[in-house]
Scaffold this active site. Structure first.
Site, PDB file in Angstrom:
ATOM      1  N   ASN A   9       2.081  27.789 -14.384  1.00  0.00           N
ATOM      2  CA  ASN A   9       3.312  27.744 -13.594  1.00  0.00           C
ATOM      3  C   ASN A   9       2.899  27.781 -12.130  1.00  0.00           C
ATOM      4  O   ASN A   9       2.505  28.820 -11.618  1.00  0.00           O
ATOM      5  CB  ASN A   9       4.196  28.952 -13.949  1.00  0.00           C
ATOM      6  CG  ASN A   9       5.431  29.035 -13.065  1.00  0.00           C
ATOM      7  OD1 ASN A   9       5.754  28.078 -12.361  1.00  0.00           O
ATOM      8  ND2 ASN A   9       6.114  30.164 -13.117  1.00  0.00           N
ATOM      9  N   HIS A  94      12.815  31.558 -16.159  1.00  0.00           N
ATOM     10  CA  HIS A  94      11.741  32.398 -15.604  1.00  0.00           C
ATOM     11  C   HIS A  94      12.374  33.601 -14.899  1.00  0.00           C
ATOM     12  O   HIS A  94      13.457  33.471 -14.306  1.00  0.00           O
ATOM     13  CB  HIS A  94      10.896  31.574 -14.631  1.00  0.00           C
ATOM     14  CG  HIS A  94       9.640  32.268 -14.223  1.00  0.00           C
ATOM     15  ND1 HIS A  94       9.624  33.240 -13.254  1.00  0.00           N
ATOM     16  CD2 HIS A  94       8.370  32.172 -14.670  1.00  0.00           C
ATOM     17  CE1 HIS A  94       8.393  33.708 -13.124  1.00  0.00           C
ATOM     18  NE2 HIS A  94       7.611  33.072 -13.972  1.00  0.00           N
ATOM     19  N   GLY A 172       2.529  38.484 -11.294  1.00  0.00           N
ATOM     20  CA  GLY A 172       2.062  38.428  -9.908  1.00  0.00           C
ATOM     21  C   GLY A 172       1.623  39.771  -9.347  1.00  0.00           C
ATOM     22  O   GLY A 172       1.445  39.911  -8.141  1.00  0.00           O
ATOM     23  N   SER A 212      -0.039  37.992 -15.051  1.00  0.00           N
ATOM     24  CA  SER A 212      -1.362  38.274 -14.488  1.00  0.00           C
ATOM     25  C   SER A 212      -2.520  37.971 -15.442  1.00  0.00           C
ATOM     26  O   SER A 212      -3.542  38.650 -15.412  1.00  0.00           O
ATOM     27  CB  SER A 212      -1.432  39.727 -13.994  1.00  0.00           C
ATOM     28  OG  SER A 212      -0.489  39.938 -12.965  1.00  0.00           O
TER      29      SER A 212
HETATM   30  C1  PEP Z   1       4.361  33.414 -14.126  1.00  0.00           C
HETATM   31  O1  PEP Z   1       4.752  33.041 -13.042  1.00  0.00           O
HETATM   32  O2  PEP Z   1       4.915  32.991 -15.135  1.00  0.00           O
HETATM   33  C2  PEP Z   1       3.239  34.346 -14.183  1.00  0.00           C
HETATM   34  C3  PEP Z   1       2.911  34.859 -15.331  1.00  0.00           C
HETATM   35  O3  PEP Z   1       2.583  34.624 -12.994  1.00  0.00           O
HETATM   36  P1  PEP Z   1       1.211  35.423 -12.819  1.00  0.00           P
HETATM   37  O4  PEP Z   1       0.239  34.886 -13.842  1.00  0.00           O
HETATM   38  O5  PEP Z   1       0.788  35.156 -11.432  1.00  0.00           O
HETATM   39  O6  PEP Z   1       1.507  36.860 -13.093  1.00  0.00           O
END
Ligand code: PEP
Length: 248
Positions: A9, A94, A172, A212
């Site tokens: 994403n 999301h 994030g 993450s």
């Molecule tokens: C996401 O945006 O769906 C996501 C999981 O972001 P991150 O991997 O940065 O936590």
């Protein structure tokens, strides 16, 4: 046997020119026959990304789509705009869309139904906040999100859907859910699908973990019985994504 599905994403990152550069950098790194690999890029870069990914194993997906066919919905993207250029996947609901753009379980359901109507595979996001986890209502919350998202969706459609379990507190933040936490919820989602439909549908649907994910955490997460891959934000914009895709 479910094929893994690993999606990046990109969120609101990269211009069309930067998109081409990143796809060119990543394409030799994400080669695999063991997983479907999707890059969900900003809408303005969909056409450019499709062109850049031609002849590779990379599928291009959208990050959002509206639930009406056309009309006075300024700024929105209609489903046939996606299918007309060859888009087969779209992220729906999301947590950032829910938080910043007032998407609800009801609009998620409308978008899911519309995506299926147009033959687009929805990647349906669900996830609890830290407060909900601390209150011990994670599973109840997720079950409600799933039940509403799948209202009026047929079993045949549901079999082809992708669900992304993304604890909001892990997105994030660099804070990955433990393997046990992620598997517990993904298993509960599969059981919920079995209750709504049947065992065959539950066995077919693909459930991702997101939050993450890095090259270091992917292997353990993706080898759990009910985790069929990941939805990856930050790490999908780096060479690390190649390691995540080839996590074995
Ligand atoms: C996401 O945006 O769906 C996501 C999981 O972001 P991150 O991997 O940065 O936590």
């Amino acid at each position: 046997m479910r094929k893994k599905i690993i999606a990046g994403n990109w969120k609101m990152n990269k211009t069309p020119a930067e998109t081409v550069a990143l796809i060119n950098e990543l394409k030799p790194l994400v080669v695999t026959e063991d997983a479907d690999v999707i890059f969900c890029v900003p809408a303005i870069s969909l056409t450019t990304a499709l062109e850049a990914a031609k002849g590779t194993n990379i599928e291009i997906g959208a990050q959002n789509m509206y639930f009406e066919e056309s009309g006075a919905f300024t700024g929105e993207i209609a489903p046939n705009m996606l299918t007309s250029i060859g888009i087969k996947y779209v992220i729906i609901g999301h947590s950032e869309r829910r938080e910043y753009f007032a998407e609800s379980d009801v609009t998620v359901n409308k978008k899911v139904l519309k995506a299926f109507e147009h033959g687009i595979t929805p990647i349906i996001c669900c996830g609890e906040s830290l407060t909900q986890r601390e209150q011990g209502i994670t599973i109840d919350w997720i079950r409600q999100q799933i039940k509403i998202a799948f209202l009026s969706v047929t079993a045949d459609q549901a079999k082809t859907a992708v669900i992304a379990y993304e604890p909001i507190w892990a997105i994030g933040t660099g804070k990955v859910a433990t393997t046990e936490q992620a598997e517990e919820v993904c298993k509960a989602i599969r059981e919920c699908i079995a209750e709504i439909y049947d065992e065959a549908t539950a066995a077919a649907i693909r459930i991702q973990y997101g939050g993450s994910v890095t090259a270091a955490s992917a292997a353990e997460l993706f080898s759990q019985a009910d985790i069929d891959g990941g939805l990856v934000g930050g790490a999908s914009l780096k060479a690390d994504f190649g390691k995540i895709v080839n996590y074995k």
